[in-house]
Every structure is written in C-alpha cells, then in structure tokens.
Design a protein around this motif. Structure first.
Motif, PDB file in Angstrom:
ATOM      1  N   VAL A 213       0.839  -1.200   0.000  1.00 49.65           N
ATOM      2  CA  VAL A 213       0.000   0.000   0.000  1.00 49.65           C
ATOM      3  C   VAL A 213       0.875   1.251   0.000  1.00 49.65           C
ATOM      4  CG1 VAL A 213      -1.700   1.335   1.307  1.00 49.65           C
ATOM      5  CG2 VAL A 213      -1.948  -1.145   1.119  1.00 49.65           C
ATOM      6  N   PHE A 214       1.925   1.251   0.835  1.00 57.19           N
ATOM      7  CA  PHE A 214       2.827   2.411   0.911  1.00 57.19           C
ATOM      8  C   PHE A 214       3.463   2.699  -0.452  1.00 57.19           C
ATOM      9  CE2 PHE A 214       3.954   1.956   5.726  1.00 57.19           C
ATOM     10  CZ  PHE A 214       2.643   2.260   6.039  1.00 57.19           C
ATOM     11  N   TYR A 215       3.981   1.654  -1.101  1.00 58.24           N
ATOM     12  CA  TYR A 215       4.664   1.844  -2.378  1.00 58.24           C
ATOM     13  C   TYR A 215       3.720   2.381  -3.448  1.00 58.24           C
ATOM     14  CZ  TYR A 215       9.239  -0.107  -1.253  1.00 58.24           C
ATOM     15  OH  TYR A 215      10.508  -0.292  -0.741  1.00 58.24           O
ATOM     16  N   ILE A 216       2.497   1.858  -3.461  1.00 59.35           N
ATOM     17  CA  ILE A 216       1.515   2.320  -4.457  1.00 59.35           C
ATOM     18  C   ILE A 216       1.149   3.781  -4.204  1.00 59.35           C
ATOM     19  CG2 ILE A 216      -0.854   2.013  -5.290  1.00 59.35           C
ATOM     20  CD1 ILE A 216      -0.457  -1.014  -4.732  1.00 59.35           C
ATOM     21  N   LEU A 217       0.933   4.147  -2.939  1.00 59.69           N
ATOM     22  CA  LEU A 217       0.597   5.531  -2.611  1.00 59.69           C
ATOM     23  C   LEU A 217       1.759   6.477  -2.910  1.00 59.69           C
ATOM     24  CD1 LEU A 217      -1.351   5.093   0.760  1.00 59.69           C
ATOM     25  CD2 LEU A 217      -2.303   5.634  -1.483  1.00 59.69           C
ATOM     26  N   GLU A 218       2.973   6.023  -2.649  1.00 59.70           N
ATOM     27  CA  GLU A 218       4.135   6.867  -2.924  1.00 59.70           C
ATOM     28  C   GLU A 218       4.310   7.116  -4.414  1.00 59.70           C
ATOM     29  OE1 GLU A 218       7.200   4.769  -0.878  1.00 59.70           O
ATOM     30  OE2 GLU A 218       6.684   5.602   1.090  1.00 59.70           O
ATOM     31  N   LYS A 219       3.890   6.150  -5.243  1.00 58.62           N
ATOM     32  CA  LYS A 219       3.910   6.367  -6.696  1.00 58.62           C
ATOM     33  C   LYS A 219       2.920   7.460  -7.090  1.00 58.62           C
ATOM     34  CE  LYS A 219       3.968   2.855  -9.493  1.00 58.62           C
ATOM     35  NZ  LYS A 219       5.220   3.048 -10.270  1.00 58.62           N
ATOM     36  N   MET A 220       1.921   7.709  -6.213  1.00 53.37           N
ATOM     37  CA  MET A 220       0.939   8.767  -6.450  1.00 53.37           C
ATOM     38  C   MET A 220       1.344  10.049  -5.718  1.00 53.37           C
ATOM     39  SD  MET A 220      -2.305   6.222  -5.795  1.00 53.37           S
ATOM     40  CE  MET A 220      -3.543   7.525  -5.822  1.00 53.37           C
ATOM     41  N   SER A 221       2.618  10.109  -5.281  1.00 54.70           N
ATOM     42  CA  SER A 221       3.194  11.278  -4.589  1.00 54.70           C
ATOM     43  C   SER A 221       2.556  11.533  -3.227  1.00 54.70           C
ATOM     44  CB  SER A 221       3.082  12.537  -5.473  1.00 54.70           C
ATOM     45  OG  SER A 221       3.772  12.354  -6.688  1.00 54.70           O
ATOM     46  N   ILE A 222       2.017  10.498  -2.607  1.00 50.91           N
ATOM     47  CA  ILE A 222       1.493  10.604  -1.244  1.00 50.91           C
ATOM     48  C   ILE A 222       2.572  10.080  -0.297  1.00 50.91           C
ATOM     49  CG2 ILE A 222      -0.308   9.857   0.367  1.00 50.91           C
ATOM     50  CD1 ILE A 222      -2.152   9.500  -2.057  1.00 50.91           C
ATOM     51  N   THR A 223       3.193  10.979   0.450  1.00 48.09           N
ATOM     52  CA  THR A 223       4.316  10.584   1.296  1.00 48.09           C
ATOM     53  C   THR A 223       4.130  10.945   2.763  1.00 48.09           C
ATOM     54  OG1 THR A 223       5.449  12.663   0.762  1.00 48.09           O
ATOM     55  CG2 THR A 223       5.977  10.753  -0.612  1.00 48.09           C
ATOM     56  N   ASN A 224       3.036  11.630   3.106  1.00 48.61           N
ATOM     57  CA  ASN A 224       2.799  11.994   4.499  1.00 48.61           C
ATOM     58  C   ASN A 224       2.627  10.734   5.336  1.00 48.61           C
ATOM     59  OD1 ASN A 224       0.597  12.578   6.766  1.00 48.61           O
ATOM     60  ND2 ASN A 224       1.712  14.487   6.394  1.00 48.61           N
ATOM     61  N   TRP A 225       3.406  10.626   6.422  1.00 48.28           N
ATOM     62  CA  TRP A 225       3.410   9.367   7.189  1.00 48.28           C
ATOM     63  C   TRP A 225       2.052   9.053   7.803  1.00 48.28           C
ATOM     64  CZ3 TRP A 225       2.100   9.058  12.291  1.00 48.28           C
ATOM     65  CH2 TRP A 225       2.104  10.237  13.034  1.00 48.28           C
ATOM     66  N   ALA A 226       1.308  10.098   8.226  1.00 42.91           N
ATOM     67  CA  ALA A 226      -0.005   9.865   8.845  1.00 42.91           C
ATOM     68  C   ALA A 226      -0.997   9.296   7.830  1.00 42.91           C
ATOM     69  CB  ALA A 226      -0.535  11.170   9.444  1.00 42.91           C
ATOM     70  N   ILE A 227      -0.964   9.835   6.601  1.00 44.37           N
ATOM     71  CA  ILE A 227      -1.857   9.332   5.544  1.00 44.37           C
ATOM     72  C   ILE A 227      -1.463   7.914   5.156  1.00 44.37           C
ATOM     73  CG2 ILE A 227      -2.612   9.674   3.156  1.00 44.37           C
ATOM     74  CD1 ILE A 227      -2.244  12.682   3.596  1.00 44.37           C
ATOM     75  N   LEU A 228      -0.152   7.663   5.048  1.00 38.38           N
ATOM     76  CA  LEU A 228       0.313   6.310   4.724  1.00 38.38           C
ATOM     77  C   LEU A 228      -0.138   5.311   5.786  1.00 38.38           C
ATOM     78  CD1 LEU A 228       3.966   7.018   3.492  1.00 38.38           C
ATOM     79  CD2 LEU A 228       1.982   6.442   2.089  1.00 38.38           C
ATOM     80  N   ALA A 229       0.004   5.705   7.071  1.00 37.75           N
ATOM     81  CA  ALA A 229      -0.385   4.810   8.164  1.00 37.75           C
ATOM     82  C   ALA A 229      -1.887   4.520   8.120  1.00 37.75           C
ATOM     83  CB  ALA A 229       0.000   5.430   9.499  1.00 37.75           C
ATOM     84  N   LEU A 230      -2.684   5.573   7.873  1.00 37.79           N
ATOM     85  CA  LEU A 230      -4.145   5.403   7.823  1.00 37.79           C
ATOM     86  C   LEU A 230      -4.547   4.458   6.701  1.00 37.79           C
ATOM     87  CD1 LEU A 230      -6.984   6.250   8.781  1.00 37.79           C
ATOM     88  CD2 LEU A 230      -6.856   8.146   7.150  1.00 37.79           C
ATOM     89  N   PHE A 231      -4.039   4.696   5.505  1.00 40.49           N
ATOM     90  CA  PHE A 231      -4.399   3.847   4.376  1.00 40.49           C
ATOM     91  C   PHE A 231      -3.764   2.462   4.487  1.00 40.49           C
ATOM     92  CE2 PHE A 231      -5.639   7.879   2.486  1.00 40.49           C
ATOM     93  CZ  PHE A 231      -6.771   7.511   1.760  1.00 40.49           C
ATOM     94  N   GLY A 232      -2.587   2.401   5.113  1.00 47.18           N
ATOM     95  CA  GLY A 232      -1.939   1.109   5.312  1.00 47.18           C
ATOM     96  C   GLY A 232      -2.739   0.181   6.203  1.00 47.18           C
TER      97      GLY A 232
END
Length: 258
Positions: A213-232
């Motif tokens: 999930v993190f890698y896919i979101l980072e490909k969409m330029s989403i790097t905020n740790w709180a957003i990554l944790a929530l979606f993860g």
C-alpha cells in the motif's frame, strides 16, 4: 501462518507485476525469493521476513522447553544464543550469503519469545498497574527523546541484523513492548474494546500488505506518514470486509440453488 505467508506473497507479487510493469522473469524470481525468505525480500514484501523468523523461533523455544528441563539452563541457552546472534554484523558477511528465512535472526527472536513466555504470568499485574505503566512510559519516552536528540545512537534492525549494542537490544525493546501492551490493556477497558479486538485479529493481513500500500501511494506522490499509516490499515481491512461479504453472498446463492 506459513500458508498465509505464501498466499499473501503470491497475491502481492501479482499486484507488483501489474503496478510496477514487471517482466514475467522478474516475477518468477520474486516467487523464488519468497520461498527463500529473509533479507532477499524487499519492496512490496519487505515485511514478510517476520513470519519465517517467528515460526523458526517458535519451533526453537518449544524444543528448548520440551527437551531442556532445568529452567536455569533454558535461560542460559537463550542468553547465549542472543549473545551469539548479536556478535556479528550479518549472515551475508559471516557466511557469504543470507540464510533462508533470516534463520540467524532467530537467535535473537528466541530470547524475546522466551522472556515473554516466562514473564507472561506477571504481565497482567504489571500492565494493570498505573505505577508500572507510568514508569514504563517515562522510560520509553526517555530513550526515544535521547535518540531523537542525538544523546544516544542505537539501532535494532532485526531484518538486516543491524544491532549497535547487545545489552541495549536485550532490554530496551522489551521496555517498549511493555508500554504497547500496557496501553492496549487500558484501551481494552474502554467501550472500544470489541472494535479493537476485531482490528487486532486483522493484524496479519495489515502486516502482509501495508508495504505494498505504501509503495503504491508513494507512486501517487502521497508521502505523508499519517496518511500512509491510515491507508496502510484501512485498505487491507476494506479488502478483508469485501472478501468476507462476497464469500457470504456466494454461500447464500449456493444454498438457494441447492
């Protein structure tokens, strides 16, 4: 658990094939690395090392308490294994190749698992005490601050076998575990206990898939740790809910047909 490891790995490697536009040869080699396990796993499956280490440590601890009867000797064995396991940099350096399933990290994991096994009868009394929980929180916060403020420079990266100090690795992680368990115990006394128990039962699927999930979101330029944790957390849980709903619908339709 190993069955889930293989199934989850196969699904994530398939997702990786499409999202990263991999070649068939790369994905087949990815399956080979999944079977080998440990440090050769990276990217989408980098968290999978935990499962093989956990299983090997469980086998080791069960064998220890089954065949070595004196408790003092059990302690001596796990302490000696821990010292051995933290006395070198990594298996690649020692043997010239990484061990399957991070087997060498099991020397450390057995110590942690055995400590938990022996201290479990005291654990509930410790985490239920506000005094002990407060002391654990202060201690953990002190170490976290010292690391952040560059007063100390300690790491315990089990997967890569990067351990700066054996004594630190043998004590401080256990302190942080006490804090986590203590907070979990207090949350279990609230009205959220049932929801949190259900969430806890999904912890393996979250662990298996959060990196993807993190890698896919980072490909969409989403790097905020709180957003990554929530979606993860939320995306794997949504997947579990949809899977269970579809399975129930399928079973209902089959029952109606019969």
């Amino acid at each position: 658990m190993y069955r889930d490891y293989l199934v989850a790995g196969a699904i994530i490697i398939t997702i990786n094939y499409f999202t990263e536009h991999r070649t068939v040869a790369y994905s087949l080699d990815y399956f080979r690395r999944l079977l080998y396990g440990g440090t050769v796993l990276n990217g989408y499956t980098s968290a999978f090392w935990f499962v093989t280490v956990y299983l090997l440590a469980q086998i080791g601890v069960v064998a220890l308490i089954s065949y070595v009867k004196p408790q003092w000797l059990q302690w001596l064995v796990v302490i000696a294994l821990f010292i051995m396991g933290t006395s070198y940099d990594n298996a690649q350096q020692l043997f010239g190749f990484p061990l399957p399933g991070n087997a060498d990290v099991t020397l450390m994991a057995m110590f942690y698992m055995y400590v938990g096994y022996r201290l479990f009868p005291l654990l509930k009394r410790i985490v239920a005490s506000p005094v002990w929980l407060g002391a654990s929180l202060l201690g953990a916060a002190g170490f976290a601050w010292a690391q952040y403020a560059d007063k100390i420079d300690q790491v315990v990266y089990m997967k890569s076998h990067n351990v700066t100090d054996g004594l630190f690795a043998a004590t401080v992680p256990i302190l942080f575990v006490l804090v986590v368990i203590g907070i979990a115990y207090q949350l279990g006394e609230t009205n959220l206990s049932h929801q949190l128990q259900w969430l806890g039962k999904q912890s393996m699927i979250i662990m298996f898939s959060h990196k993807a999930v993190f890698y896919i979101l980072e490909k969409m330029s989403i790097t905020n740790w709180a957003i990554l944790a929530l979606f993860g957390v939320m995306i794997p849980i949504t997947g579990v809910i949809l899977y269970r709903l579809s399975r129930r619908m399928l079973q209902s339709s089959l029952n109606l047909t019969v």
